[in-house]
Structure formats: structure tokens, C-alpha cells
Design an enzyme around this catalytic site. Structure first.
Site, PDB file in Angstrom:
ATOM      1  N   ASN A 169       0.812  -1.217   0.000  1.00  0.00           N
ATOM      2  CA  ASN A 169       0.000   0.000   0.000  1.00  0.00           C
ATOM      3  C   ASN A 169       0.848   1.271   0.000  1.00  0.00           C
ATOM      4  O   ASN A 169       0.337   2.357   0.258  1.00  0.00           O
ATOM      5  CB  ASN A 169      -1.003  -0.007   1.176  1.00  0.00           C
ATOM      6  CG  ASN A 169      -0.313  -0.207   2.513  1.00  0.00           C
ATOM      7  OD1 ASN A 169       0.903  -0.064   2.624  1.00  0.00           O
ATOM      8  ND2 ASN A 169      -1.077  -0.525   3.536  1.00  0.00           N
ATOM      9  N   ARG A 192       3.386   7.412  11.158  1.00  0.00           N
ATOM     10  CA  ARG A 192       2.829   6.939  12.414  1.00  0.00           C
ATOM     11  C   ARG A 192       2.598   8.133  13.341  1.00  0.00           C
ATOM     12  O   ARG A 192       3.448   9.032  13.423  1.00  0.00           O
ATOM     13  CB  ARG A 192       3.752   5.932  13.116  1.00  0.00           C
ATOM     14  CG  ARG A 192       3.772   4.554  12.493  1.00  0.00           C
ATOM     15  CD  ARG A 192       2.409   3.835  12.595  1.00  0.00           C
ATOM     16  NE  ARG A 192       2.411   2.530  11.965  1.00  0.00           N
ATOM     17  CZ  ARG A 192       1.933   2.275  10.738  1.00  0.00           C
ATOM     18  NH1 ARG A 192       1.417   3.230   9.988  1.00  0.00           N
ATOM     19  NH2 ARG A 192       1.956   1.032  10.258  1.00  0.00           N
ATOM     20  N   GLN A 211      -4.348   3.784  18.399  1.00  0.00           N
ATOM     21  CA  GLN A 211      -5.456   3.593  17.470  1.00  0.00           C
ATOM     22  C   GLN A 211      -6.345   2.450  17.950  1.00  0.00           C
ATOM     23  O   GLN A 211      -5.787   1.403  18.283  1.00  0.00           O
ATOM     24  CB  GLN A 211      -4.926   3.318  16.061  1.00  0.00           C
ATOM     25  CG  GLN A 211      -4.323   4.578  15.463  1.00  0.00           C
ATOM     26  CD  GLN A 211      -3.886   4.419  14.011  1.00  0.00           C
ATOM     27  OE1 GLN A 211      -3.368   5.332  13.437  1.00  0.00           O
ATOM     28  NE2 GLN A 211      -4.102   3.274  13.404  1.00  0.00           N
ATOM     29  N   HIS A 271      -7.309   6.119  10.103  1.00  0.00           N
ATOM     30  CA  HIS A 271      -6.191   5.472   9.398  1.00  0.00           C
ATOM     31  C   HIS A 271      -6.708   4.715   8.164  1.00  0.00           C
ATOM     32  O   HIS A 271      -7.078   3.549   8.235  1.00  0.00           O
ATOM     33  CB  HIS A 271      -5.480   4.512  10.360  1.00  0.00           C
ATOM     34  CG  HIS A 271      -4.151   4.062   9.870  1.00  0.00           C
ATOM     35  ND1 HIS A 271      -3.207   3.513  10.695  1.00  0.00           N
ATOM     36  CD2 HIS A 271      -3.580   4.085   8.648  1.00  0.00           C
ATOM     37  CE1 HIS A 271      -2.129   3.218   9.998  1.00  0.00           C
ATOM     38  NE2 HIS A 271      -2.345   3.544   8.743  1.00  0.00           N
TER      39      HIS A 271
HETATM   40  P1  NDP Z   1      10.248   1.791   3.315  1.00  0.00           P
HETATM   41  O1  NDP Z   1      10.892   0.739   4.156  1.00  0.00           O
HETATM   42  O2  NDP Z   1      10.307   1.677   1.839  1.00  0.00           O
HETATM   43  O3  NDP Z   1      10.814   3.217   3.671  1.00  0.00           O
HETATM   44  C1  NDP Z   1      11.112   3.629   4.931  1.00  0.00           C
HETATM   45  C2  NDP Z   1      12.224   4.646   4.803  1.00  0.00           C
HETATM   46  O4  NDP Z   1      12.409   5.253   6.079  1.00  0.00           O
HETATM   47  C3  NDP Z   1      13.551   4.033   4.397  1.00  0.00           C
HETATM   48  O5  NDP Z   1      14.061   4.769   3.299  1.00  0.00           O
HETATM   49  C4  NDP Z   1      14.385   4.217   5.644  1.00  0.00           C
HETATM   50  O6  NDP Z   1      15.708   4.529   5.365  1.00  0.00           O
HETATM   51  C5  NDP Z   1      13.783   5.451   6.236  1.00  0.00           C
HETATM   52  N1  NDP Z   1      14.125   5.633   7.642  1.00  0.00           N
HETATM   53  C6  NDP Z   1      14.180   4.760   8.637  1.00  0.00           C
HETATM   54  N2  NDP Z   1      14.540   5.338   9.784  1.00  0.00           N
HETATM   55  C7  NDP Z   1      14.740   6.640   9.498  1.00  0.00           C
HETATM   56  C8  NDP Z   1      15.138   7.747  10.258  1.00  0.00           C
HETATM   57  N3  NDP Z   1      15.442   7.636  11.557  1.00  0.00           N
HETATM   58  N4  NDP Z   1      15.242   8.924   9.638  1.00  0.00           N
HETATM   59  C9  NDP Z   1      14.968   9.047   8.309  1.00  0.00           C
HETATM   60  N5  NDP Z   1      14.608   8.011   7.530  1.00  0.00           N
HETATM   61  C10 NDP Z   1      14.480   6.824   8.125  1.00  0.00           C
HETATM   62  O7  NDP Z   1       8.730   1.852   3.811  1.00  0.00           O
HETATM   63  P2  NDP Z   1       7.481   2.572   3.158  1.00  0.00           P
HETATM   64  O8  NDP Z   1       7.926   3.818   2.512  1.00  0.00           O
HETATM   65  O9  NDP Z   1       6.689   1.623   2.364  1.00  0.00           O
HETATM   66  O10 NDP Z   1       6.664   2.903   4.489  1.00  0.00           O
HETATM   67  C11 NDP Z   1       7.183   3.800   5.443  1.00  0.00           C
HETATM   68  C12 NDP Z   1       6.271   3.833   6.669  1.00  0.00           C
HETATM   69  O11 NDP Z   1       5.027   4.406   6.321  1.00  0.00           O
HETATM   70  C13 NDP Z   1       5.916   2.478   7.245  1.00  0.00           C
HETATM   71  O12 NDP Z   1       6.919   1.978   8.097  1.00  0.00           O
HETATM   72  C14 NDP Z   1       4.651   2.781   7.995  1.00  0.00           C
HETATM   73  O13 NDP Z   1       4.959   3.254   9.291  1.00  0.00           O
HETATM   74  C15 NDP Z   1       4.037   3.907   7.181  1.00  0.00           C
HETATM   75  N6  NDP Z   1       2.896   3.423   6.397  1.00  0.00           N
HETATM   76  C16 NDP Z   1       1.662   3.981   6.619  1.00  0.00           C
HETATM   77  C17 NDP Z   1       0.565   3.511   5.965  1.00  0.00           C
HETATM   78  C18 NDP Z   1      -0.780   4.127   6.167  1.00  0.00           C
HETATM   79  O14 NDP Z   1      -1.790   3.506   5.836  1.00  0.00           O
HETATM   80  N7  NDP Z   1      -0.851   5.335   6.679  1.00  0.00           N
HETATM   81  C19 NDP Z   1       0.649   2.379   5.036  1.00  0.00           C
HETATM   82  C20 NDP Z   1       2.007   1.949   4.777  1.00  0.00           C
HETATM   83  C21 NDP Z   1       3.063   2.424   5.475  1.00  0.00           C
HETATM   84  P3  NDP Z   1      16.790   3.498   4.884  1.00  0.00           P
HETATM   85  O15 NDP Z   1      16.054   2.312   4.393  1.00  0.00           O
HETATM   86  O16 NDP Z   1      17.466   4.291   3.834  1.00  0.00           O
HETATM   87  O17 NDP Z   1      17.569   3.219   6.105  1.00  0.00           O
END
Ligand code: NDP
Length: 399
Positions: A146, A284, A313, A332
Site C-alpha cells: 500500500n 505513524r 489507534q 487510518h
Molecule cells: P520503506 O521501508 O520503503 O521506507 C522507509 C524509509 O524510512 C527508508 O528509506 C528508511 O531509510 C527510512 N528511515 C528509517 N529510519 C529513518 C530515520 N530515523 N530517519 C529518516 N529516515 C528513516 O517503507 P514505506 O515507505 O513503504 O513505508 C514507510 C512507513 O510508512 C511504514 O513503516 C509505515 O509506518 C508507514 N505506512 C503507513 C501507511 C498508512 O496507511 N498510513 C501504510 C504503509 C506504510 P533506509 O532504508 O534508507 O535506512
């Protein structure tokens, strides 16, 4: 095996008898080439409501045919709730970020058979990941299912906040027509500086989707994107969140919740933002300090805040974000459109098929395996627990 599946409530008027669209568009691959979930079978009609209790993620036929027991409930919070009772002899628990079953250490310790926690969606912060590592419980989520749905929601929220859509819509609903009231906080996004904290699957897609609006794009991430992507989007990298928020009119938050990101947007960080900026957080709720956000909207340090994520939530009925000024919050929902539900239901089934046939689950779906962060979990999370305070979810009274 006994599978406990915690899903959100059915629609108040019962399950839909018909849907607006009869078919979903066909998508074969995600932008990075990753294939969509590939279960061996499917026992539901794509585009139907699968994420609520009676939808059962389309799993019952498959599970029962293979001799497993499936228990589905939405009763997940408060002492003696059904989920806690059923968990005690469950082998697998499936939960969703939209209606998270907070799998704390205490709950894990009440469930000696528990071996797997599966997230029907993305973001496994509702599981105490440290406790899962300590108890050798593997954690999987349906990476990418998603992400693009959320990126669409982010664009919708950025545009609607900056243009002040919610206020204008409310004027119409009240039978009014005062144009000055409708536009006194309304701007174009064109020319603005828009930045993402994290440029993973969602963050990068949101940047790509915003590009045609002729904005200046910025990002901060722990790992830098390839030079070719920075060039393609004319993207400016920042080596800290502080550096990014100082110059951006709109900040979108797209990192997972883990100890490093909990409370990242507190009073201090918000005070470093450009005055009158907007925040869109679909990552989140706990990444933002709820009191600090509400206070900044009141003082004008922030012009708007939108998102679909809260903590806990469901959000208690008196959660301060429900009533703060200039917000564009939804429950959400961004990752649980009917389109996304089909993908995560398929993904959960793919994971279950792997577990039952003792095949390794895809690396990209893996968060914790054999007592360690692994796969996507190793890349994007840090060790620890972010479920503290989740008991507050029991305060929500259904309306
Ligand atoms: P990804 O794993 O593709 O991306 C997460 C990114 O966050 C990675 O690039 C990672 O960096 C980066 N990251 C981790 N820790 C940090 C930090 N401390 N500072 C900056 N960047 C950081 O996941 P998605 O993009 O698919 O999803 C991200 C989040 O979105 C999920 O974990 C979830 O919490 C939320 N989400 C919400 C949804 C909703 O319905 N509202 C649905 C889906 C997701 P790197 O990998 O480069 O270390």
C-alpha cells in the site's frame, strides 16, 4: 495451527452488497520491479471489503481446507478482550496497522505457542519488536502493498491543506457562500519547498507525484538516493531533519516508527521549522508529539497538519487532534483502500503459504527472523519497542 486475525469492524450498516467499481485496474509490478504478491490461490473477489471482520482477508476457505483454525475479531483492547483470550493458544497472529492489535511483551508472554506475527499492511511498530526478537517470534509485513496508496493520500493532503479545502467544503455543507472566508488561508503549492523525512517506497513516490506541481523537492534519509534519482527530480538532500525543516513550506513524514523516530517532531523540532509550514504525516502518529502539534497550530507556527495516523489507534474520542484548528485528519485509511486490501490480502496468503510449506518468506517482507531484525526490518528499523502507551486505545468508545 490456530490463526488469530484482528481486523477492523464491519460497516455499521453491514457488508456492502455492491461496490462503485466492478473491476480494479491491473498492476503487475511496483516501480522498483518487485512483483505484487503471488499466492498460489485466491478465494475472494478483488476490490471487495476484505479488511473488516467479515472480509476475513479472504482466508477462511484456504485455512480450513488445510486443517487450520481461524479466529477473527475486532475486540482487541482492554482487559479480557477476545483477542487477548484467543491469543493464549494461537500460533500465528495477523493484525493491521489501521486497527492495530498491540502485541506487547506481556501479551507475547501469555502465548507460548506464538511463532509468527504478520502485518496485513506495512509498519510493524504495533508489535514490540524487541520482545519478538527475544521470544523468537518472526515478524512479516507485506512490503509495498500500500506504499503507493499512501503516496496518493499524501498528495491529496498536501494540496487540500495548502488550498484550505476542508474549510471551503465545510462552508458549502453549511449552505454558505462567503468567498472571502473560503480563501483567506488558501495558497497555491506551485513554487513551494516540499520535503520528505525518509525517501523509501512511500517518500520517493510522494516526491515523484508532487514533481508535476512545479515545487522544489527536498529529502532527508539515512541512506542517500542514487545520483540519477536526485537529478531526475532536481532533489536536494539534507544531512539532518533540522536542515530540511528549516527551508520547507511542506514537510511530509514517511519513516517507520521505531525508537529513533518516536517523538521526532517535538516542540523543539517544530520550533526549527519555517514559520507557517504544513506537516503531512501518514507514517505513524507517535512520530509527532500530539500536544506540540496542537500548540503549534494554535500559535501559527504551523499553518496546517494532516495525516491518517494517530496514537493510539483507535484514537480516544477526546484525542486533541480531533478538535485542533486547521487539521485535515482522517482515520487510518490511506493504506486500506479497496485496491490496497486486495494486495495485502494476497500478500498475507503468500506469507502463510510459505510458513505452512516451510519455505522462506520473501526477504522484502521480513522484519524479524530467527531473533534478529532481518530483510526490510534490518534496513529500515532499529531494535527496541514503540508500543508503550498503547493501553490508551481501550478508551475509545464506538460511535
Ligand atoms: P520503506 O521501508 O520503503 O521506507 C522507509 C524509509 O524510512 C527508508 O528509506 C528508511 O531509510 C527510512 N528511515 C528509517 N529510519 C529513518 C530515520 N530515523 N530517519 C529518516 N529516515 C528513516 O517503507 P514505506 O515507505 O513503504 O513505508 C514507510 C512507513 O510508512 C511504514 O513503516 C509505515 O509506518 C508507514 N505506512 C503507513 C501507511 C498508512 O496507511 N498510513 C501504510 C504503509 C506504510 P533506509 O532504508 O534508507 O535506512
Amino acid at each position: 495451527m490456530k490463526i488469530l486475525c484482528v481486523l477492523y469492524d464491519n460497516p455499521k450498516k453491514g457488508m456492502p452488497k455492491k461496490y462503485p467499481l466492478s473491476k480494479l485496474p491491473v498492476i503487475k509490478k511496483y516501480p522498483n520491479g518487485q512483483t505484487l504478491p503471488t499466492p498460489k490461490g485466491r478465494d475472494f473477489k478483488p476490490g471487495t471489503l476484505l479488511g473488516s471482520v467479515s472480509g476475513e482477508l479472504g482466508l477462511r476457505k484456504f485455512l480450513e481446507k488445510n486443517g487450520h483454525e481461524l479466529v477473527v475479531t475486532s475486540d482487541k483492547d482492554g482487559k479480557g478482550c477476545r483477542a487477548d483470550r484467543e491469543l493464549r493458544d494461537a500460533d500465528i497472529v495477523i493484525s493491521q496497522p489501521f486497527w492495530p492489535y498491540y502485541l506487547t511483551r506481556e501479551k507475547m508472554e501469555s502465548a507460548p505457542n506464538l511463532k509468527f506475527a504478520i502485518t496485513a499492511g506495512i509498519g510493524s511498530d504495533h508489535v514490540d519488536l524487541q520482545a519478538a526478537m527475544d521470544h523468537n517470534i518472526d515478524v512479516y509485513e507485506v512490503t509495498y502493498c500500500n506504499s503507493r496508496s499512501v503516496a496518493e493520500h499524501i498528495v491529496m493532503m498536501i494540496i487540500s491543506l495548502v488550498r484550505d479545502y476542508h474549510n471551503q467544503h465545510a462552508i458549502v455543507n453549511r449552505g454558505g457562500w462567503n468567498i472571502a472566508d473560503a480563501v483567506h488561508r488558501s495558497y497555491d503549492v506551485e513554487g513551494m519547498h516540499v520535503g520528505t523525512v525518509a525517501a523509501g517506497r512511500i517518500g520517493l513516490d510522494a516526491l515523484r507525484k508532487m514533481k508535476p506541481f512545479d515545487v522544489h523537492l527536498h529529502y532527508f534519509d539515512k541512506h542517500r538516493l542514487p545520483k540519477s534519482v536526485e537529478k531526475e527530480l532536481n532533489l536536494r538532500f539534507h544531512s539532518s531533519v533540522e536542515s530540511l525543516v528549516k527551508v520547507c513550506d511542506v514537510v511530509t513524514i514517511n519513516c517507520p516508527l521505531h525508537p529513533e523516530t518516536e517523538n521526532l517532531f517535538d516542540k523543539k523540532m517544530i520550533s526549527k521549522m519555517k514559520k507557517g509550514a504544513y506537516i503531512v504525516n501518514t507514517a505513524r502518529g507517535k512520530i509527532c508529539n500530539k500536544q506540540a502539534i496542537a500548540a503549534a497550530l494554535k500559535s501559527g507556527q504551523l499553518s496546517g497538519y494532516a495525516g491518517d495516523v494517530w496514537f493510539p489507534q483507535p484514537a480516544p474520542n477526546d484525542h486533541i487532534w480531533r478538535k485542533m484548528p486547521h487539521h485535515g485528519m482522517t482515520p487510518h485509511t490511506s493504506g486500506t483502500s479497496l485496491s490496497a486490501q486486495t494486495r495485502y490480502a494476497d500478500g498475507v496468503r503468500e506469507i502463510l503459504e510459505c510458513i505452512f510449506s516451510r519455505k522462506q518468506v520473501r526477504k522484502e517482507y521480513t522484519i524479524v527472523r530467527n531473533g534478529e531484525l532481518a530483510g526490510t526490518g534490518k534496513h529500515s528499523y532499529t531494535k527496541g519497542n514503540a508500543t508503550g502507551g498503547s493501553k490508551e486505545a481501550a478508551k475509545y468508545k464506538r460511535r
